[in-house]
Design an enzyme around this catalytic site. Structure first.
Site, PDB file in Angstrom:
ATOM      1  N   LYS A  11       0.909  -1.227  -0.200  1.00 35.10           N
ATOM      2  CA  LYS A  11       0.049   0.126   0.053  1.00 35.10           C
ATOM      3  C   LYS A  11       0.993   1.372   0.130  1.00 35.10           C
ATOM      4  O   LYS A  11       2.145   1.344   0.117  1.00 35.10           O
ATOM      5  CB  LYS A  11      -1.000  -0.023   1.256  1.00 35.10           C
ATOM      6  CG  LYS A  11      -1.830  -1.111   1.151  1.00 35.10           C
ATOM      7  CD  LYS A  11      -3.196  -1.106   2.394  1.00 35.10           C
ATOM      8  CE  LYS A  11      -3.932  -2.172   2.365  1.00 35.10           C
ATOM      9  NZ  LYS A  11      -5.022  -1.873   3.452  1.00 35.10           N
ATOM     10  N   TYR A  51     -12.552  -1.885  -3.820  1.00 38.85           N
ATOM     11  CA  TYR A  51     -13.164  -1.804  -2.492  1.00 38.85           C
ATOM     12  C   TYR A  51     -14.753  -1.969  -2.149  1.00 38.85           C
ATOM     13  O   TYR A  51     -15.136  -1.661  -1.250  1.00 38.85           O
ATOM     14  CB  TYR A  51     -12.192  -0.991  -1.586  1.00 38.85           C
ATOM     15  CG  TYR A  51     -11.047  -1.377  -0.947  1.00 38.85           C
ATOM     16  CD1 TYR A  51     -10.993  -2.212  -0.238  1.00 38.85           C
ATOM     17  CD2 TYR A  51      -9.838  -0.466  -1.356  1.00 38.85           C
ATOM     18  CE1 TYR A  51      -9.619  -2.652   0.422  1.00 38.85           C
ATOM     19  CE2 TYR A  51      -9.127  -0.888  -0.736  1.00 38.85           C
ATOM     20  CZ  TYR A  51      -8.497  -1.893   0.160  1.00 38.85           C
ATOM     21  OH  TYR A  51      -7.197  -2.192   0.534  1.00 38.85           O
ATOM     22  N   ASN A 114      -1.899   0.600   6.741  1.00 40.34           N
ATOM     23  CA  ASN A 114      -1.397  -1.022   7.280  1.00 40.34           C
ATOM     24  C   ASN A 114      -0.587  -1.830   6.046  1.00 40.34           C
ATOM     25  O   ASN A 114      -0.507  -2.978   6.333  1.00 40.34           O
ATOM     26  CB  ASN A 114      -2.669  -1.464   7.813  1.00 40.34           C
ATOM     27  CG  ASN A 114      -3.513  -2.176   6.821  1.00 40.34           C
ATOM     28  OD1 ASN A 114      -3.473  -1.991   5.763  1.00 40.34           O
ATOM     29  ND2 ASN A 114      -4.701  -2.621   7.310  1.00 40.34           N
ATOM     30  N   HIS A 117      -2.338  -5.368   1.547  1.00 39.64           N
ATOM     31  CA  HIS A 117      -3.601  -6.191   1.522  1.00 39.64           C
ATOM     32  C   HIS A 117      -3.475  -7.491   0.964  1.00 39.64           C
ATOM     33  O   HIS A 117      -2.352  -7.612   0.285  1.00 39.64           O
ATOM     34  CB  HIS A 117      -4.465  -5.320   0.159  1.00 39.64           C
ATOM     35  CG  HIS A 117      -5.466  -6.336  -0.158  1.00 39.64           C
ATOM     36  ND1 HIS A 117      -6.633  -6.164   0.500  1.00 39.64           N
ATOM     37  CD2 HIS A 117      -5.563  -7.342  -1.205  1.00 39.64           C
ATOM     38  CE1 HIS A 117      -7.729  -7.171  -0.153  1.00 39.64           C
ATOM     39  NE2 HIS A 117      -6.796  -7.883  -1.217  1.00 39.64           N
TER      40      HIS A 117
HETATM   41  P1  GDP Z   1      -8.013  -6.684   5.820  1.00 34.66           P
HETATM   42  O1  GDP Z   1      -8.516  -7.822   5.076  1.00 34.66           O
HETATM   43  O2  GDP Z   1      -7.121  -7.040   7.029  1.00 34.66           O
HETATM   44  O3  GDP Z   1      -7.432  -5.939   5.088  1.00 34.66           O
HETATM   45  O4  GDP Z   1      -9.054  -5.649   6.365  1.00 34.66           O
HETATM   46  P2  GDP Z   1     -10.578  -5.070   5.907  1.00 34.66           P
HETATM   47  O5  GDP Z   1     -11.134  -6.041   4.807  1.00 34.66           O
HETATM   48  O6  GDP Z   1     -11.531  -5.445   7.283  1.00 34.66           O
HETATM   49  O7  GDP Z   1     -10.345  -3.642   5.694  1.00 34.66           O
HETATM   50  C1  GDP Z   1      -9.697  -3.324   4.454  1.00 34.66           C
HETATM   51  C2  GDP Z   1      -8.923  -2.559   4.653  1.00 34.66           C
HETATM   52  O8  GDP Z   1      -9.582  -1.048   5.066  1.00 34.66           O
HETATM   53  C3  GDP Z   1      -7.672  -2.341   5.646  1.00 34.66           C
HETATM   54  O9  GDP Z   1      -6.750  -3.015   5.451  1.00 34.66           O
HETATM   55  C4  GDP Z   1      -7.463  -0.988   6.174  1.00 34.66           C
HETATM   56  O10 GDP Z   1      -6.480  -0.449   5.039  1.00 34.66           O
HETATM   57  C5  GDP Z   1      -9.023  -0.328   5.920  1.00 34.66           C
HETATM   58  N1  GDP Z   1      -9.666  -0.334   7.282  1.00 34.66           N
HETATM   59  C6  GDP Z   1     -10.361  -1.289   7.968  1.00 34.66           C
HETATM   60  N2  GDP Z   1     -10.817  -0.844   8.924  1.00 34.66           N
HETATM   61  C7  GDP Z   1     -10.725   0.460   8.959  1.00 34.66           C
HETATM   62  C8  GDP Z   1     -11.128   1.501   9.866  1.00 34.66           C
HETATM   63  O11 GDP Z   1     -11.842   1.100  11.046  1.00 34.66           O
HETATM   64  N3  GDP Z   1     -10.726   2.916   9.711  1.00 34.66           N
HETATM   65  C9  GDP Z   1     -10.155   3.127   8.580  1.00 34.66           C
HETATM   66  N4  GDP Z   1      -9.778   4.511   8.331  1.00 34.66           N
HETATM   67  N5  GDP Z   1      -9.655   2.266   7.871  1.00 34.66           N
HETATM   68  C10 GDP Z   1      -9.826   0.868   7.805  1.00 34.66           C
END
Ligand code: GDP
Length: 140
Positions: A11, A51, A114, A117
């Protein structure tokens, strides 16, 4: 166990800090092989499409802005049980919850920025790979 594929993104927070090699090294040391890789700057349309499952989440707009804030490296990774292997080395979404030795614990800045992905299922891996790569770009 079967060799499978998953999809990874390094990222913008990681490319900005020149961590492409460091992150890729951790992926390789976890038993994954980079079968395809390209550095791109996503368009807003690409980020929103990628997304789409998160469209209703409160952070969708911020997430899209973040993902288009700089270049990313999209990769196809191969290895035994690649989806799980990659999720394990990535660590928890929130770096505060991630285990020691994971990419997010080591490099992530926040729950949003973070660093990586990774697909969460074989089915999504196939869709995500097809979103960014043509078959002839995946050379193994
Ligand atoms: P992953 O599968 O671990 O990447 O997590 P998710 O699919 O739940 O979320 C996708 C991406 O959205 C994450 O990797 C973060 O970059 C972002 N994200 C997830 N939760 C949050 C949140 O609570 N706040 C913000 N600003 N971004 C988030």
């Amino acid at each position: 166990m079967a060799v499978t594929r998953t999809f990874s993104i390094i990222k913008p927070d990681a490319t900005r800090r020149n961590l492409t090699g460091a992150v890729t090294k951790m992926l390789e040391e976890a038993g994954l092989r980079v079968a395809a890789s390209k550095r791109i700057h996503m368009t807003r349309e690409q980020a929103e499409g990628f997304y789409d499952v998160h469209r209703e989440r409160p952070f969708f707009g911020e997430l899209v802005e973040f993902m288009i804030s700089g270049p990313v490296v999209v990769q196809v990774l191969e290895g035994e049980d690649a989806v799980k292997r990659n999720r394990d080395v990535m660590g928890a979404t929130n770096p505060a919850d991630a285990d020691e030795g994971t990419i997010r614990k080591t490099y992530a800045e926040s729950i949003e920025a973070n660093s990586v992905h990774g697909s969460d299922s074989d089915e999504n891996a196939a869709k995500e790979i097809a979103f960014f790569f043509n078959d002839d770009e995946i050379v193994g």
